[in-house]
Design an enzyme around this catalytic site. Structure first.
Site, PDB file in Angstrom:
ATOM      1  NE  ARG A  82       3.536  -9.031   0.448  1.00 61.52           N
ATOM      2  CZ  ARG A  82       2.448  -9.498  -1.143  1.00 61.52           C
ATOM      3  NH1 ARG A  82       1.170  -8.799  -0.961  1.00 61.52           N
ATOM      4  NH2 ARG A  82       2.645 -10.036  -1.863  1.00 61.52           N
ATOM      5  CG  ASP A  94       2.948   5.168  -8.059  1.00 55.15           C
ATOM      6  OD1 ASP A  94       1.977   4.373  -7.076  1.00 55.15           O
ATOM      7  OD2 ASP A  94       3.469   5.748  -7.311  1.00 55.15           O
TER       8      ASP A  94
END
Ligand code: BT5
Length: 419
Positions: A82, A94
């Protein structure tokens, strides 16, 4: 408390920054980060044309259940995703749950040990560094799995000194006609200053003046996109800076002594091991600066000399042939990008003085009587220096000085008594 291992990976933006931020956010009273591996750069697995990743493995001690830990990893991923403001855009980081104690879990969305763990070098290499001798559930050690791993060569150590403008994004391709051609097309659109294109092999590699560049698998074939706002007249200077950087990188990565030949060749033991091809885009309307430059660099890294063209007067070699063993191309690439970054900055900010000094110190051309073919004529004389734009200065027998901007040193002339 259980010891678990998490695998981190990022291939967008400030990759090293995202890894650091991920670790900072993971660390919590119920999830202590107790160890971290070094950072490794890795070729994107199975996806040609993607940017390279930075990967790292961390060890944690936690009281969380496997599912809670998994959810925590997802939450950190989402929070960092975000940051970029792209809800559905590519993820910046990740976080994979690799191992949770000795647990073996096979649920639809949660598999532990992680499905990639046993056969992906980008996980095994950092894990082996962080926890040497570690046994996975089932009994195999990390090292034994790594020994069977087919893509060990696609992972190399990265350090913070490597974080320059050049190579902030490296796109890796299995095969391309020519990295320069793709780089030119990308430069015509909106590719960022410093983006790098690498191909495992080229099917139509280009030399200067329409010549062919042999680019079999095992070499290092790359192009750097630059937007330096540099007067076109200074293009040769950038070429010299880039060849000096290439020679310095070869030397640092292999210990072999590398020399440069005007304009853009790199030699080892008198044989061509690397060549550079600079191409410039159209100039802006009100300034003489081209909109972009592409610096193509071809290095015969782990290439058999049989795969290279043989020219008796100007032979070729490869690093593996000169060394007697293969080189780590990934690490060589990083050293090269760091050296290029330094010389590029010097050209932009310092007029190239330091880069030229480095080129002169390695020059195979200066101080020799040379024959230079230009598009207009052939000039013979003493190559005594290069000027601040990178042009070669040749003193002819009548005492005149010729300034050569583009040309080819086709031979060395022996003058009686002087050589
Ligand atoms: C060069 O041309 O030395 C520039 C080579 C640039 C290659 C890079 S690879 C990545 C990027 N993408 C591209 O498509 N190109 C760039 P030049 O000075 O013209 O030398 C070319 C001549 O060197 C050929 O005519 C051959 O005689 C010889 N040659 C060809 N392939 C070679 C190799 N791999 N190693 C040494 N010599 C070679």
């Amino acid at each position: 408390m259980v010891r678990a291992f998490l695998g981190l990976g990022s291939n967008i933006g400030d990759r090293a920054g995202y890894l650091r931020e991920t670790i900072r956010r993971l660390d919590a009273p119920d999830l202590r980060v107790t160890g971290r591996s070094g950072v490794y750069e890795t070729v994107p697995w199975g996806r040609t044309g993607q940017a390279t990743y930075l990967n790292q493995v961390v060890a944690v001690e936690t009281a969380l259940s496997p599912r809670e830990l998994f959810e925590r990893c997802r939450a950190v991923e989402a929070a960092l995703g975000r940051v970029r403001g792209e809800r559905w855009g590519p993820r910046t980081v990740d976080v994979d749950l690799l191992l949770y104690g000795d647990a073996i879990i096979a649920e639809p969305d949660l598999v532990v040990p992680h499905a990639d763990l046993a056969h992906r070098a980008f996980v095994l290499v950092p894990l082996a560094e962080l926890a040497p001798g570690l046994r996975l559930p089932g009994g195999a050690t990390v090292e034994s799995l790594l020994a069977l791993c087919p893509d060990r060569e696609s992972v190399w150590r990265w350090d913070d000194a490597d974080a320059g403008l050049i190579g902030h994004e490296v796109r890796w391709y299995d095969a391309l006609p020519s990295t320069n051609e793709l780089a030119r097309n990308l430069a015509e659109t909106d590719a960022a200053d410093g983006m790098v294109i690498v191909a495992e092999q080229q099917t139509a590699g280009r030399g200067r003046l329409g010549r062919t560049w042999a680019s079999p698998s095992g070499g290092l074939w790359l192009s750097v996109i630059l937007r330096p706002h540099l007067d076109l007249g200074h293009l040769p200077l950038l070429g010299l800076a880039a060849s000096a950087a290439t020679a310095a990188a070869l030397e640092e990565a292999t210990g072999l002594h590398a020399r440069v030949k005007w304009p853009n060749d790199v030699l080892i033991e008198g044989r061509k091991v690397a060549g550079l091809l600079l191409e410039a885009g159209p100039a802006h309307r009100d300034t003489p600066a081209p909109a972009w430059l592409v610096v193509g660099i071809g290095i015969n890294a782990n290439v058999s000399p049989d795969a290279l063209p043989s020219r008796p007067r100007y032979p070729a070699t490869s690093l593996s042939a000169a060394l007697g063993r293969p080189v780590d191309r990934g690490r060589l690439l990083r050293v090269l990008l760091r050296e290029l970054d330094r010389d590029y900055r010097d050209v932009r900010e310092g007029g190239g003085t330091a880069a030229l000094r480095r080129w002169r110190a390695r020059s195979e051309t200066l101080g020799r009587f040379v024959r230079v073919a230009t598009s207009a004529a052939t000039v013979e004389g003493l190559a005594h220096d290069v000027d601040g734009t990178g042009a070669l200065l040749v003193r002819t027998s009548d005492g005149a000085e010729r300034r050569i901007v583009a040309g080819e040193v086709t031979g060395e002339v022996t003058v009686e008594g002087v050589r």
